[in-house]
Write an enzyme that holds these catalytic residues in place. Sequence first.
Site, short mmCIF file in Angstrom:
data_model
loop_
_atom_site.label_atom_id
_atom_site.label_comp_id
_atom_site.label_asym_id
_atom_site.label_seq_id
_atom_site.Cartn_x
_atom_site.Cartn_y
_atom_site.Cartn_z
N LYS A 78 0.85 -1.19 0.00
CA LYS A 78 0.00 0.00 0.00
C LYS A 78 0.89 1.24 0.00
O LYS A 78 1.90 1.30 0.70
CB LYS A 78 -0.91 -0.02 1.24
CG LYS A 78 -1.98 1.06 1.23
CD LYS A 78 -2.86 0.99 2.49
CE LYS A 78 -4.00 2.00 2.42
NZ LYS A 78 -4.84 2.00 3.63
N SER A 158 -9.86 2.07 2.54
CA SER A 158 -8.92 2.75 1.68
C SER A 158 -7.89 1.82 1.01
O SER A 158 -7.28 2.21 0.02
CB SER A 158 -8.17 3.81 2.48
OG SER A 158 -7.35 3.20 3.45
N SER A 182 -10.37 0.06 6.79
CA SER A 182 -9.69 0.17 5.50
C SER A 182 -9.01 -1.09 5.00
O SER A 182 -8.58 -1.15 3.85
CB SER A 182 -8.65 1.30 5.55
OG SER A 182 -9.28 2.56 5.39
#
Lengths: 493, 484
Positions: A78, A158, A182
């Site tokens: 990420k 996210s 997330s």
Amino acid sequence: MAALTDLTIAEARDGLAARKFSARELAEAHIAAMVRARPLNAYLVETPERALAMAAASDARIARGEALPMDGMPLAIKDLFCTEGVLTTAGSRILAGFAPPYESTVTGKLWQAGAVMLGKVNMDEFAMGSSNATCAHGAVENPWRRPGDNRPLVPGGSSGGSAAAVAARAAIAATGTDTGGSIRQPASFCGIVGMKPTYGRCSRWGIVAFASSLDQAGPMTRSVRDAAIMLKAMAGHDPKDSTSAPLPVPDFEAALTGEIKGLRIGIPREYRIEGMPAEIEALWQRGIDWIKAAGAEPIEISLKLTKYALPAYYIIAPAEASSNLARYDGVRFGLRVPGQSLDEMYENTRAEGFGPEVRRRILIGTYVLSAGYYDAYYLKAQQVRTLIARDFAAAFERCDALLTPTAPSAAFALGEKQDDPIAMYLNDVFTVPVNLAGLPGISVPAGLSAEGLPLGLQVIGRAFDEATVLRVGGVIESAAGFAARPALPPGDG
Amino acid sequence: MAALVEGRTGAWEVVIGLEVHAQIISRAKLFSGAATAFGAEPNTQVSTVDAAFPGMLPVINRHCVEQAVRTGLGLDAEINLVSVFDRKNYFYADLPAGYQISQYSRPIVGKGKLSLDLPDGSSREIGITRLHLEQDAGKSLHDQHPTLTYVDLNRAGVALMEIVSEPDIRSAEEAGAYLRKLRSILRYLGTCDGNMEEGSLRCDCNVSVRRPGAALGTRCEIKNVNSIRFVMQAIEYEARRQIEVIEEGGTVKQETRLFDAGRGVTRPMRSKEEAHDYRYFPDPDLLPLTLDPAWVEGLRRALPELPDAKKARFIAAYKLSPNDAGVLVGEQSSADYFEMVAKGRDPKLAANWVMVELYGVLNRLGLGIERPPVSAAALGELIDLIVDGTLSGRLAKDVFAAMVETGKSAAALVEERGLKQVTDSAAIAGAIDAILAAEAGKVAEYRAGKEKLFGYFVGQVMKATGGKANPALVNEALRRKLAG
């Protein structure tokens, strides 16, 4: 044998150990998949050379009989994790061109454990969002489609790029971070496993901060076993993070006994929220039946303050974010848009650098911390947070884990809910309380919606009892036998 | 007790509270391992934590905590076993994170006190409200480029103690005495070097005026004054200004002001400079700071003897006057120096030599007592030569001057220069005879009653003996001969 990109970490580990294929072949297969998956816009930065070099090192270790726990596993990272010398933008224009001179503790540990870096994956800007629709670098598409409908769906957020990459077989696993859901919500939307460990289990050092008291890194994988293997590699006390727990890391994989007989599993009454789709309700019931069949005892419990969790979260998280994001001022790194004065430079830089959702949360956060509002908002929210944690603690006196849905819906179409931030925030209704209480939670794919999209169930555990969470998650995973595959990539890559 | 200021319309009382920012002596910063040396090249002592790079986290420096606790103990203050770090949010180019980590509602040190030594030898207690830990900001350099500001982050993240006094101070002189005493305590403890020129001690002054006994007036805060003299000037000016405002029918506006050292005045900061809502909230990157009571006790037991206790001991043990004792204990090193000189000797004599001769030389040469030109042992030997009669007081002063100049010992100089005092009565008598013979006229005048000529004869004898004659013997013999 299945395609190399279909393997789980556990399977690939066995294959490498048995010399059925090399780490290099595994990396090459994933690099090719990463390239094929470009239409999803999951990857922001591809690092194939680095992947091959790391795979070569893995092969050398394996050849010497010194294989490490994650040797050769090609991972998507990420973009919130700082990676030394590799562009790290937190999905924001304001960090344009920023290549940190350091490696986050968690990614550093993964490389130490032999993992291979494929690249950096997209996310909602600064991890603020549940759709990946507002990324500065363009929306990420969910590899899943509603059957007979080719409109792109959101992967959730996210950690949407992470979830999409893992679901699309463009990474064997990915790192995620979870502040209010997330990791778990995109895992649910993309039909993979996502685990948020206990707050303090993984170091936050080198992870771009969103809301420091809630942020926690975790694994996103295609099996519960993989989550256990990867979490073990990511976790551990870090003296550089004062909030990381000085506790030993158990062998999570060993906890996957499949045996949950006698465990008491709490079913929180308040999670049956108004307007929840019947299919989510039905899936939840199936989950209850599965654990009962496995010998555990479901008991109804009450988490009275559940309805206050979302409002408290949307005060605390923006408050911390408004302060955490003050450092993006154009002075030292990232974007700078000049102005006639210092204030003008700040205004120009931040107006151009931050997207609308980030700006909204900075405004909310600044407001709730302002003189005259602090007590009514921030302080009150912190009190609510304490009570929510107490609610959970009381529940865990009666049961060993909780079972809930992960999200109130399946993935929605790109563009839906965009104009209604409140509807978007409701995505986190089942996940946010877990962050507020700092507890571990896992989302396991448990079935398909009527539209043919994946739905997850969430298991929540006591603080630092990831082992039980994984064990119960593993039982659900087996019972669910989730074998559906996303529409993308088409066919077997 | 309170010094009143006479205005046009009567007497006013000045009420002062001081906030002192003291830089902690520590090799590393409060939350990072970067170095803290003064005067390094710009931006060479900056870690990614200090520069607030993404994902960087603060980790408390245990040594700085220890320094703050020791300072609290030195100020006789409550030590809070649980304290909390807060973020003070504001934007400025030299504040990399956009917030300063400080302690707002739960400081590490609570109420304490400090005793002021007043010129009349009495003392007065000033309350300490609190002491808290916080980070310093960097430095903005506005004079390096015509249109741009340069930023030096060497100081960013350096540990400070903010020490806040109660509004117990009543005059500029007391404010000066407070700062000197505080600096002395900090130096004894080794927690701050107290160097105001280098900015390691900075002071904000809260000043208000009121009619004696009336309720507190509206205060103004004078920010960042960087010498004791300026603090006193700023307070003096500000009190006068406020009195004038009120006496002319105006009201004092609560505001932040700056001291212009060049013109000796205070002026308001631009309202933009002070219009901050700092949005304090607990720093989620740091856990509450919890201290082990046993650890605090250990620090308490290991504290050095502090100025007040040392002064009391000097008065009791050495029979020094409160003023002399106060001067000697002002610096740990002068107290130590004195004690070394006084060991086994007459303390009054030792005190005189240290305070008059040594301090005179230090002042003249601009030296500190940490690096004295004459060691305590060497000064002690000189005093021994006075006591055993080898040197007269006058000769000893010459020898001392030579010691400063050459670094040689008193004994060596006496030997080398033949400065040994003449105590041989015959030699002295011979010199007197010669003088009296040569000055028959003056001898007659003396005998006729002009007694003040006695000093003249003494001077002549000393001159003839090169100053080496024992003055007591000269006096005695001269008196005898003149009488005879």
